[in-house]
Motif scaffolding. Structure first.
Motif, PDB file in Angstrom:
ATOM      1  N   PHE A 175      15.125   8.990  -9.165  1.00  0.00           N
ATOM      2  CA  PHE A 175      15.492   8.731  -8.488  1.00  0.00           C
ATOM      3  C   PHE A 175      17.152   8.428  -9.690  1.00  0.00           C
ATOM      4  CE2 PHE A 175      17.223   3.816  -8.637  1.00  0.00           C
ATOM      5  CZ  PHE A 175      17.487   3.629  -7.347  1.00  0.00           C
ATOM      6  N   ASN A 176      17.437   8.303 -10.472  1.00  0.00           N
ATOM      7  CA  ASN A 176      18.349   8.420 -11.657  1.00  0.00           C
ATOM      8  C   ASN A 176      18.364   9.935 -11.434  1.00  0.00           C
ATOM      9  OD1 ASN A 176      18.588   5.349 -12.274  1.00  0.00           O
ATOM     10  ND2 ASN A 176      15.925   6.078 -13.425  1.00  0.00           N
ATOM     11  N   LEU A 177      18.300  10.512 -11.324  1.00  0.00           N
ATOM     12  CA  LEU A 177      19.529  12.050 -11.489  1.00  0.00           C
ATOM     13  C   LEU A 177      19.674  12.283 -10.746  1.00  0.00           C
ATOM     14  CD1 LEU A 177      19.468  14.424 -12.548  1.00  0.00           C
ATOM     15  CD2 LEU A 177      16.896  15.090 -10.975  1.00  0.00           C
ATOM     16  N   LYS A 178      19.343  11.109  -9.543  1.00  0.00           N
ATOM     17  CA  LYS A 178      20.621  11.770  -8.147  1.00  0.00           C
ATOM     18  C   LYS A 178      21.365  10.432  -8.104  1.00  0.00           C
ATOM     19  CE  LYS A 178      19.328  12.003  -2.634  1.00  0.00           C
ATOM     20  NZ  LYS A 178      18.625  11.497  -2.018  1.00  0.00           N
ATOM     21  N   LYS A 179      21.555   9.603  -9.102  1.00  0.00           N
ATOM     22  CA  LYS A 179      22.469   8.871  -9.117  1.00  0.00           C
ATOM     23  C   LYS A 179      23.632   9.216  -9.900  1.00  0.00           C
ATOM     24  CE  LYS A 179      21.936   4.128 -10.593  1.00  0.00           C
ATOM     25  NZ  LYS A 179      21.193   2.643 -10.689  1.00  0.00           N
ATOM     26  N   PHE A 180      23.345   9.428 -10.772  1.00  0.00           N
ATOM     27  CA  PHE A 180      23.798  10.192 -12.396  1.00  0.00           C
ATOM     28  C   PHE A 180      24.877  10.987 -11.361  1.00  0.00           C
ATOM     29  CE2 PHE A 180      24.960  13.122 -15.334  1.00  0.00           C
ATOM     30  CZ  PHE A 180      25.484  12.199 -16.779  1.00  0.00           C
ATOM     31  N   ILE A 181      24.207  11.996 -10.083  1.00  0.00           N
ATOM     32  CA  ILE A 181      24.772  13.644  -9.865  1.00  0.00           C
ATOM     33  C   ILE A 181      26.094  12.990  -8.901  1.00  0.00           C
ATOM     34  CG2 ILE A 181      24.848  15.145  -8.598  1.00  0.00           C
ATOM     35  CD1 ILE A 181      21.721  15.953  -9.619  1.00  0.00           C
ATOM     36  N   GLY A 182      25.752  11.913  -7.857  1.00  0.00           N
ATOM     37  CA  GLY A 182      26.308  11.638  -6.985  1.00  0.00           C
ATOM     38  C   GLY A 182      27.038  12.064  -5.802  1.00  0.00           C
ATOM     39  N   HIS A 183      28.161  12.196  -5.827  1.00  0.00           N
ATOM     40  CA  HIS A 183      28.222  13.264  -4.360  1.00  0.00           C
ATOM     41  C   HIS A 183      29.248  13.676  -4.366  1.00  0.00           C
ATOM     42  CE1 HIS A 183      26.538  10.219  -1.310  1.00  0.00           C
ATOM     43  NE2 HIS A 183      26.711   8.901  -2.889  1.00  0.00           N
ATOM     44  N   ASN A 184      29.440  15.154  -4.175  1.00  0.00           N
ATOM     45  CA  ASN A 184      30.136  16.462  -3.836  1.00  0.00           C
ATOM     46  C   ASN A 184      29.978  17.286  -4.597  1.00  0.00           C
ATOM     47  OD1 ASN A 184      32.551  17.414  -1.664  1.00  0.00           O
ATOM     48  ND2 ASN A 184      33.982  16.374  -3.138  1.00  0.00           N
TER      49      ASN A 184
END
Ligand SMILES: C[S@@+](CC[C@H](N)C(=O)[O-])C[C@H]1O[C@@H](n2cnc3c(N)ncnc32)[C@H](O)[C@@H]1O
Length: 304
Positions: free
Chosen positions: A58-67
């Motif tokens: 969850f935190n990894l996905k949030k940290f990576i962000g978009h685009n």
């Protein structure tokens, strides 16, 4: 994206041939039991809910962000790649030497309408991707299964852009002690007794025999496996001009700021601690969930 020409494209997977004997040995090992595999009931919804419940993903996905352009090295059946791609405009590459694993991941993506993942089959040591291509490179549980951990780290790093992030997950030299002991239990008493001692096996949905077999094989019978210390990774980061961001478990065992959410801390700048703190942190893994579930630790770095 590719530096070389791929040999062919099958089942929506770009296939690059390789000849290295360790790579072939590892491929044969995973061929019949692709890892980590899916549970019977898995679909787009369960992948999202499981990923969102897991503090690391969850935190990894949030940290990576978009685009962003993301490469998962050694993605296996590619749950993580699929989860990271769902619901955003990131472009994800799931890369592994085992075609059978990628086939499962690619079929899952097709059946669940996940269209922003490319599946690539090949060996880390072959320069398949253009240098400086990705914003994020994930190497979780793969480098210690290659012919040389540090060398495979350097190859993966070549594909990362400057200021991009690399996440390395390895078996810990101290933290994997409980798995070593369970290996003997498995050798002597077999699978049934192991189910009592291994907390990961106990959590897998009943009937998901493919996932159960994949875990047992991967953890207890792997032909190519090494363990490493925190200081090994710090040395590699230093030698390759990678700035340490943080680790899980933290290097600073005495001063860890927010102990409730250590997996969130992984994505915020931390300190390397002292040598003694790092040793204690690794020994403490033996008594925590990380140690009971295989002794994997994570380091996040930024390419300078
Ligand atoms: C333990 S599995 C980890 C899968 C996934 N990253 C996870 O954490 O669930 C290791 C994966 O690394 C892949 N692998 C091992 N050596 C490799 C290499 N030289 N090049 C590409 N992939 C490799 C294996 O095929 C296997 O799927």
């Amino acid at each position: 994206m590719f530096k070389k020409n791929y040999a062919n494209k099958q089942n929506n997977i770009f296939v690059f041939d390789y000849s290295d004997s360790t790579a072939k040995k590892v491929k044969n090992f995973y061929k019949d039991d692709p890892f980590p595999n899916y549970e019977l009931s898995d679909n787009r919804g369960t992948i999202i809910s499981k990923g969102d419940k897991n503090l690391y993903t969850f935190n990894l996905k949030k940290f990576i962000g978009h685009n962003k352009k993301i490469l998962e090295v050694g993605s296996g059946t590619s749950q993580l790649a699929n989860y990271l791609a769902v619901g955003n405009n990131n472009s994800v590459v799931a890369f592994d030497l085992n075609f059978e694993s990628l086939k499962i991941g690619s079929l899952f993506a097709q059946n669940n309408n996940i269209n922003n993942v490319d599946f690539v089959c090949g060996d880390i040591f072959d320069d398949i991707f253009e240098n400086n291509t990705f914003d994020f490179v994930l190497c979780n549980g793969v480098l210690h299964h290659t012919k040389d951990t540090y060398d495979s780290f350097k190859h993966s790093l070549n594909w990362l852009k400057k200021d991009g992030y690399i996440l390395v997950g390895l078996y810990n030299k101290y933290g994997r002690l409980r798995t070593f002991l369970r290996k003997y239990i498995y050798k002597i008493f077999g699978k049934k007794i192991l189910m009592l001692f291994d907390p990961v096996l106990r959590k897998i949905e009943k009937g998901s025999s493919k996932k159960i077999n994949a875990w047992i094989k991967d953890q207890y019978t792997h032909p190519v496996e090494r363990t490493h210390s925190f200081d090994d990774v710090l040395k590699w980061f230093e030698a390759c001009n990678v700035e340490f961001v943080n680790s899980f478990p933290s290097c600073e065992i005495f001063t860890e700021v927010n102990r409730k959410e250590p997996l969130q801390n992984l994505f915020t700048p931390g300190k390397k601690g002292s040598f003694v703190e790092r040793i204690l942190s690794q020994i403490s893994m033996i008594f925590t969930r990380q140690g009971s579930e295989g002794g994997l630790y994570l380091f996040l770095g930024k390419k300078k």
